[in-house]
Scaffold this motif. Sequence first.
Motif, PDB file in Angstrom:
ATOM      1  N   GLY A 152      14.405   0.033   5.680  1.00 49.45           N
ATOM      2  CA  GLY A 152      14.728   1.265   4.949  1.00 49.45           C
ATOM      3  C   GLY A 152      14.999   2.436   5.871  1.00 49.45           C
ATOM      4  O   GLY A 152      15.455   2.286   7.010  1.00 49.45           O
ATOM      5  N   GLU A 153      14.667   3.615   5.374  1.00 43.00           N
ATOM      6  CA  GLU A 153      15.073   4.860   6.042  1.00 43.00           C
ATOM      7  C   GLU A 153      14.374   5.086   7.383  1.00 43.00           C
ATOM      8  O   GLU A 153      14.864   5.852   8.217  1.00 43.00           O
ATOM      9  N   VAL A 154      13.250   4.449   7.620  1.00 39.68           N
ATOM     10  CA  VAL A 154      12.515   4.640   8.883  1.00 39.68           C
ATOM     11  C   VAL A 154      13.329   4.133  10.080  1.00 39.68           C
ATOM     12  O   VAL A 154      13.128   4.561  11.210  1.00 39.68           O
ATOM     13  N   ALA A 165       6.307  12.582   2.341  1.00 43.23           N
ATOM     14  CA  ALA A 165       6.968  11.965   3.499  1.00 43.23           C
ATOM     15  C   ALA A 165       6.149  12.270   4.750  1.00 43.23           C
ATOM     16  O   ALA A 165       5.647  13.381   4.921  1.00 43.23           O
ATOM     17  N   THR A 166       5.988  11.272   5.607  1.00 43.57           N
ATOM     18  CA  THR A 166       5.205  11.445   6.829  1.00 43.57           C
ATOM     19  C   THR A 166       5.962  10.814   7.997  1.00 43.57           C
ATOM     20  O   THR A 166       6.930  10.102   7.806  1.00 43.57           O
ATOM     21  N   GLY A 167       5.458  11.047   9.195  1.00 39.47           N
ATOM     22  CA  GLY A 167       6.058  10.395  10.365  1.00 39.47           C
ATOM     23  C   GLY A 167       5.339   9.092  10.683  1.00 39.47           C
ATOM     24  O   GLY A 167       5.457   8.575  11.788  1.00 39.47           O
ATOM     25  N   ASN A 191      22.379   5.107   0.820  1.00 41.83           N
ATOM     26  CA  ASN A 191      21.038   5.010   1.403  1.00 41.83           C
ATOM     27  C   ASN A 191      20.158   4.036   0.626  1.00 41.83           C
ATOM     28  O   ASN A 191      19.391   3.281   1.224  1.00 41.83           O
ATOM     29  N   PHE A 192      20.304   4.034  -0.699  1.00 41.03           N
ATOM     30  CA  PHE A 192      19.555   3.013  -1.453  1.00 41.03           C
ATOM     31  C   PHE A 192      20.070   1.616  -1.110  1.00 41.03           C
ATOM     32  O   PHE A 192      19.295   0.677  -0.983  1.00 41.03           O
ATOM     33  N   GLN A 193      21.397   1.478  -0.934  1.00 36.52           N
ATOM     34  CA  GLN A 193      21.909   0.144  -0.607  1.00 36.52           C
ATOM     35  C   GLN A 193      21.298  -0.353   0.706  1.00 36.52           C
ATOM     36  O   GLN A 193      20.943  -1.520   0.828  1.00 36.52           O
ATOM     37  N   LEU A 200       0.847  -1.200   0.000  1.00 37.01           N
ATOM     38  CA  LEU A 200       0.000   0.000   0.000  1.00 37.01           C
ATOM     39  C   LEU A 200       0.876   1.241   0.000  1.00 37.01           C
ATOM     40  O   LEU A 200       1.902   1.279   0.685  1.00 37.01           O
ATOM     41  N   ASP A 201       0.469   2.247  -0.742  1.00 36.54           N
ATOM     42  CA  ASP A 201       1.188   3.536  -0.688  1.00 36.54           C
ATOM     43  C   ASP A 201       0.173   4.653  -0.872  1.00 36.54           C
ATOM     44  O   ASP A 201      -0.754   4.518  -1.682  1.00 36.54           O
ATOM     45  N   HIS A 202       0.335   5.727  -0.136  1.00 36.39           N
ATOM     46  CA  HIS A 202      -0.634   6.831  -0.273  1.00 36.39           C
ATOM     47  C   HIS A 202      -0.332   7.721  -1.483  1.00 36.39           C
ATOM     48  O   HIS A 202      -1.150   8.544  -1.852  1.00 36.39           O
TER      49      HIS A 202
HETATM   50  P1  FDA Z   1      11.080   5.992   0.553  1.00 30.44           P
HETATM   51  O1  FDA Z   1      10.928   7.368   1.107  1.00 30.44           O
HETATM   52  O2  FDA Z   1      11.781   5.814  -0.719  1.00 30.44           O
HETATM   53  O3  FDA Z   1       9.637   5.328   0.376  1.00 30.44           O
HETATM   54  C1  FDA Z   1       8.638   5.454   1.341  1.00 30.44           C
HETATM   55  C2  FDA Z   1       7.297   5.257   0.677  1.00 30.44           C
HETATM   56  O4  FDA Z   1       6.298   5.247   1.694  1.00 30.44           O
HETATM   57  C3  FDA Z   1       6.931   6.375  -0.282  1.00 30.44           C
HETATM   58  O5  FDA Z   1       6.516   5.830  -1.507  1.00 30.44           O
HETATM   59  C4  FDA Z   1       5.801   7.131   0.431  1.00 30.44           C
HETATM   60  O6  FDA Z   1       4.834   7.650  -0.466  1.00 30.44           O
HETATM   61  C5  FDA Z   1       5.199   6.033   1.286  1.00 30.44           C
HETATM   62  N1  FDA Z   1       4.529   6.534   2.486  1.00 30.44           N
HETATM   63  C6  FDA Z   1       4.987   7.438   3.390  1.00 30.44           C
HETATM   64  N2  FDA Z   1       4.067   7.627   4.346  1.00 30.44           N
HETATM   65  C7  FDA Z   1       3.011   6.833   4.046  1.00 30.44           C
HETATM   66  C8  FDA Z   1       1.750   6.600   4.654  1.00 30.44           C
HETATM   67  N3  FDA Z   1       1.396   7.240   5.771  1.00 30.44           N
HETATM   68  N4  FDA Z   1       0.901   5.719   4.066  1.00 30.44           N
HETATM   69  C9  FDA Z   1       1.243   5.080   2.920  1.00 30.44           C
HETATM   70  N5  FDA Z   1       2.420   5.263   2.302  1.00 30.44           N
HETATM   71  C10 FDA Z   1       3.294   6.128   2.857  1.00 30.44           C
HETATM   72  N6  FDA Z   1      19.881   7.863  -1.881  1.00 30.44           N
HETATM   73  C11 FDA Z   1      20.836   7.221  -2.596  1.00 30.44           C
HETATM   74  O7  FDA Z   1      21.323   6.179  -2.161  1.00 30.44           O
HETATM   75  N7  FDA Z   1      21.224   7.706  -3.818  1.00 30.44           N
HETATM   76  C12 FDA Z   1      20.698   8.846  -4.346  1.00 30.44           C
HETATM   77  O8  FDA Z   1      21.028   9.234  -5.478  1.00 30.44           O
HETATM   78  C13 FDA Z   1      19.751   9.560  -3.572  1.00 30.44           C
HETATM   79  N8  FDA Z   1      19.244  10.745  -4.018  1.00 30.44           N
HETATM   80  C14 FDA Z   1      18.264  11.379  -3.301  1.00 30.44           C
HETATM   81  C15 FDA Z   1      17.743  12.588  -3.782  1.00 30.44           C
HETATM   82  C16 FDA Z   1      16.743  13.235  -3.077  1.00 30.44           C
HETATM   83  C17 FDA Z   1      16.223  14.556  -3.572  1.00 30.44           C
HETATM   84  C18 FDA Z   1      16.234  12.656  -1.880  1.00 30.44           C
HETATM   85  C19 FDA Z   1      15.119  13.308  -1.112  1.00 30.44           C
HETATM   86  C20 FDA Z   1      16.757  11.467  -1.402  1.00 30.44           C
HETATM   87  C21 FDA Z   1      17.794  10.825  -2.091  1.00 30.44           C
HETATM   88  N9  FDA Z   1      18.358   9.644  -1.621  1.00 30.44           N
HETATM   89  C22 FDA Z   1      19.333   9.014  -2.354  1.00 30.44           C
HETATM   90  C23 FDA Z   1      17.864   9.001  -0.376  1.00 30.44           C
HETATM   91  C24 FDA Z   1      16.901   7.860  -0.762  1.00 30.44           C
HETATM   92  O9  FDA Z   1      15.932   8.371  -1.655  1.00 30.44           O
HETATM   93  C25 FDA Z   1      16.201   7.284   0.468  1.00 30.44           C
HETATM   94  O10 FDA Z   1      17.136   6.957   1.462  1.00 30.44           O
HETATM   95  C26 FDA Z   1      15.411   6.044   0.072  1.00 30.44           C
HETATM   96  O11 FDA Z   1      14.428   6.401  -0.882  1.00 30.44           O
HETATM   97  C27 FDA Z   1      14.736   5.409   1.279  1.00 30.44           C
HETATM   98  O12 FDA Z   1      13.950   4.330   0.831  1.00 30.44           O
HETATM   99  P2  FDA Z   1      12.679   3.863   1.647  1.00 30.44           P
HETATM  100  O13 FDA Z   1      12.049   2.807   0.814  1.00 30.44           O
HETATM  101  O14 FDA Z   1      13.052   3.554   3.039  1.00 30.44           O
HETATM  102  O15 FDA Z   1      11.739   5.137   1.726  1.00 30.44           O
END
Ligand code: FDA
Length: 392
Positions: A364-366, A169-171, A377-379, A32-34
């Motif tokens: 992931g990032e949480v 992004a949310t908490g 961070n992607f790794q 699920l994703d919002h």
């Molecule tokens: P991510 O944030 O990717 O995914 C979370 C998902 O949860 C989102 O799709 C969101 O919509 C969803 N979500 C949130 N709250 C919700 C809710 N209440 N209900 C339902 N869904 C919800 N890293 C790197 O390694 N190389 C890079 O080049 C970059 N570049 C970069 C550029 C920019 C501008 C940013 C902001 C960040 C980067 N990063 C990065 C960091 C990288 O993007 C980040 O660390 C990862 O996307 C984290 O992956 P996650 O899947 O944990 O969270």
Amino acid sequence: MHSIDVLVIGAGAAGMMCAIEAAKRGRSVLVLDHAKKPGEKIRISGGGRCNFTNIHASPKNFLSQNPRFCISALSRYTQRDFLALIERHKIGYHEKTLGQLFCDGSAGQIIDMLLGQMQHHGAQLHLTATVESVEKTANGFMVRYSGGTVSCRSLVIATGGKSIPKMGATGFGYDIAARFGLRLVETRPGLVPLTFEPNLLERLKPLAGVAVDAVVACRKTRFAEAMLFTHRGISGPSILQISSYWREGDEITISMLPETDLFAALREERGRNGRQALQTALALHLPKKLAQLIAADISPAQNLADFSDVALRRVAAAVNEWRVKPAGSEGYRTAEVTLGGVDTRDLDSKTMEARDVPGLYFIGEVVDVTGWLGGYNFQWAWSSGWCAGQVV
Ligand code: FDA
């Protein structure tokens, strides 16, 4: 109400990786994703080319209250594993610098690969889904969302950090963790530009857009990469890197021209051409605007011959060892990542499962694991998502 094995909340890098791995093992999976689209941070990352991993990724490239927590996941699913996946899907890539790997084409190729794999293995995806409630049941969890009610044995929270609220992004992940009794490490923006107080900003205003190579240090950490003056303060890779280590009130030391002994160079220049203006001599090494500003700050009208060795040392120190106290950071509005998060003491480092809440996972990032700039961070998202995917 329908029943599934695994519910993943968050269709980002970590959530999609976990969904693929769980579905490969025959689990029924719903993500699920919002948001309207999955993987939006992948799409915008790396200037649209996604810096998807780093050849040199190792635990020392990550910040966490427990630096050892990431070791297991990073060694079980490595950068080479992700690279092999990219290669199997014939996505072209290149190393830009410092081991950072980028797509030759666009970040969309990574999203398409992940979505293709989810579909191939039968993982479902519901977008624009608002989660309304999460309850623990005898056999798992019951989640009510805008599309209905679903019960699952495993619930995976992959909702990322607080960075870039404009992108959704949310908490949410932190709230769920707190509700189920997990501890949280205080969150703060990371990989973020630093800001200056108004007086300093006014003085440095003409430099906005000027870039220099620098070694930037704070506390015991230093990074050697480019630095950029901005309208609000300083940015560029070296500053983004150090920002994750910087705390309010800390001074940072910036060594511009780290490869050059500027005192020796200026003294030599004084011997060669003493009638040369200081700013002209500085401009042999620095961008012109920066040379002008430093010279104006020190003594605008003087020629090199007017400078004693002591005075030249002072000029060199302003360049080679500039000490400055940033007023703050640009905050979550522009931060690439969120430091802190779900306390790793409450998670199993091999599976990402909450120690006291069987069936609940955070990936992931949480989680309180944050990488340097450069694909780390992607790794972490791939590695932690993969680990949870093996057991959910
Ligand atoms: P991510 O944030 O990717 O995914 C979370 C998902 O949860 C989102 O799709 C969101 O919509 C969803 N979500 C949130 N709250 C919700 C809710 N209440 N209900 C339902 N869904 C919800 N890293 C790197 O390694 N190389 C890079 O080049 C970059 N570049 C970069 C550029 C920019 C501008 C940013 C902001 C960040 C980067 N990063 C990065 C960091 C990288 O993007 C980040 O660390 C990862 O996307 C984290 O992956 P996650 O899947 O944990 O969270």
